[in-house]
Design a protein around this motif. Structure first.
Motif, short mmCIF file in Angstrom:
data_model
loop_
_atom_site.label_atom_id
_atom_site.label_comp_id
_atom_site.label_asym_id
_atom_site.label_seq_id
_atom_site.Cartn_x
_atom_site.Cartn_y
_atom_site.Cartn_z
N LEU A 8 0.81 -1.22 0.00
CA LEU A 8 0.00 0.00 0.00
C LEU A 8 0.85 1.27 0.00
O LEU A 8 0.34 2.35 -0.31
CB LEU A 8 -0.96 -0.01 1.19
CG LEU A 8 -2.00 -1.15 1.15
CD1 LEU A 8 -2.90 -1.09 2.38
CD2 LEU A 8 -2.82 -1.10 -0.12
N LYS A 9 2.12 1.16 0.31
CA LYS A 9 2.99 2.33 0.28
C LYS A 9 3.44 2.66 -1.15
O LYS A 9 3.60 3.82 -1.49
CB LYS A 9 4.23 2.11 1.15
CG LYS A 9 3.92 2.08 2.63
CD LYS A 9 5.19 1.90 3.43
CE LYS A 9 4.85 1.77 4.91
NZ LYS A 9 6.06 1.52 5.70
N THR A 10 3.67 1.64 -1.95
CA THR A 10 4.19 1.88 -3.30
C THR A 10 3.12 1.80 -4.40
O THR A 10 3.34 2.31 -5.50
CB THR A 10 5.33 0.90 -3.63
OG1 THR A 10 4.83 -0.43 -3.56
CG2 THR A 10 6.50 1.08 -2.69
N ALA A 11 1.99 1.17 -4.13
CA ALA A 11 0.95 1.00 -5.15
C ALA A 11 0.48 2.32 -5.75
O ALA A 11 0.30 2.41 -6.97
CB ALA A 11 -0.23 0.21 -4.59
N PRO A 12 0.30 3.39 -4.95
CA PRO A 12 -0.10 4.66 -5.56
C PRO A 12 0.92 5.19 -6.57
O PRO A 12 0.54 5.83 -7.56
CB PRO A 12 -0.24 5.61 -4.37
CG PRO A 12 -0.51 4.72 -3.20
CD PRO A 12 0.28 3.48 -3.48
N TYR A 13 2.18 4.91 -6.36
CA TYR A 13 3.22 5.37 -7.29
C TYR A 13 3.27 4.49 -8.53
O TYR A 13 3.58 4.98 -9.62
CB TYR A 13 4.57 5.44 -6.57
CG TYR A 13 4.48 6.39 -5.40
CD1 TYR A 13 4.44 7.77 -5.60
CD2 TYR A 13 4.37 5.90 -4.11
CE1 TYR A 13 4.31 8.63 -4.53
CE2 TYR A 13 4.25 6.76 -3.03
CZ TYR A 13 4.22 8.13 -3.25
OH TYR A 13 4.07 8.99 -2.19
N LEU A 27 1.85 4.19 -14.37
CA LEU A 27 0.98 3.72 -15.45
C LEU A 27 0.18 4.87 -16.05
O LEU A 27 0.02 4.96 -17.27
CB LEU A 27 0.03 2.63 -14.94
CG LEU A 27 0.61 1.26 -14.73
CD1 LEU A 27 -0.44 0.33 -14.13
CD2 LEU A 27 1.12 0.69 -16.05
N ARG A 28 -0.33 5.74 -15.19
CA ARG A 28 -1.11 6.89 -15.65
C ARG A 28 -0.27 7.80 -16.53
O ARG A 28 -0.69 8.19 -17.62
CB ARG A 28 -1.58 7.69 -14.42
CG ARG A 28 -3.01 7.99 -14.38
CD ARG A 28 -3.41 8.84 -13.20
NE ARG A 28 -2.65 10.07 -13.11
CZ ARG A 28 -2.11 10.55 -11.99
NH1 ARG A 28 -2.25 9.91 -10.84
NH2 ARG A 28 -1.46 11.68 -11.99
N LEU A 59 -8.96 -0.55 -12.80
CA LEU A 59 -9.20 -1.28 -11.56
C LEU A 59 -8.38 -0.72 -10.40
O LEU A 59 -8.86 -0.66 -9.26
CB LEU A 59 -8.87 -2.76 -11.75
CG LEU A 59 -9.79 -3.53 -12.69
CD1 LEU A 59 -9.21 -4.90 -12.99
CD2 LEU A 59 -11.18 -3.64 -12.10
N ILE A 60 -7.14 -0.31 -10.68
CA ILE A 60 -6.26 0.20 -9.63
C ILE A 60 -6.71 1.58 -9.15
O ILE A 60 -6.72 1.86 -7.96
CB ILE A 60 -4.80 0.28 -10.13
CG1 ILE A 60 -4.24 -1.12 -10.37
CG2 ILE A 60 -3.91 1.04 -9.15
CD1 ILE A 60 -2.91 -1.13 -11.11
N GLY A 61 -7.01 2.45 -10.07
CA GLY A 61 -7.44 3.79 -9.70
C GLY A 61 -6.39 4.84 -9.99
O GLY A 61 -5.39 4.59 -10.68
#
Length: 134
Positions: free
Chosen positions: A4-9, A14-15, A120-122
């Motif tokens: 959960l610390k690296t998933a937003p990055y 990807l974005r 799916l990720i957001g």
């Protein structure tokens, strides 16, 4: 397990990557192939010419939205459709490998799946206007 610390990055990467690619493809259609040339290419595939102009607009607007992080889930989901259209109408007959003459279908198919994953990720980190879950 998701970190959960690296998933937003990861979602941010990807974005930014897919946003830049969509923007470049849309601007290439606009400035290199021109709207008339893009519409003519779509007509050569048996599709209506206006669909070429719409694809160009969607790629440019969608690319900008992804880069900025505006409604990423919705934009990513919407961008799956032109990618699948590219697979079916422009690249299927060229075979699997994108290195084939005319480009095979592997590359746009992979990007369609990347867009599905991003939907799916957001939004990820640093999104300007993320859609809130309810």
């Amino acid at each position: 397990m998701i970190d959960l610390k690296t998933a937003p990055y990861a979602a941010l990467l990807l974005r930014l990557t897919t946003g830049a690619l969509f923007l470049i493809h849309g601007l290439t259609k606009l400035f290199v192939f021109t709207p008339a040339g893009t519409m003519g290419f779509f007509e050569s595939l048996g599709l209506p010419g206006w669909l070429g102009a719409l694809t160009m607009i969607v790629e440019i607007a969608g690319g900008i939205a992804l880069i900025l992080g505006i409604a990423t889930r919705l934009v990513s989901a919407a961008l799956i459709f032109p990618l699948l259209g590219a697979v079916i109408f422009a690249h299927w007959g060229n075979g699997f490998g994108f290195g084939n003459p005319g480009g095979g279908w592997e590359y746009p198919a992979m990007w369609a799946l990347v867009q599905a994953a991003l939907a799916l990720i957001g939004d990820g980190a640093y999104a300007l206007y993320p859609l809130k879950r309810r």
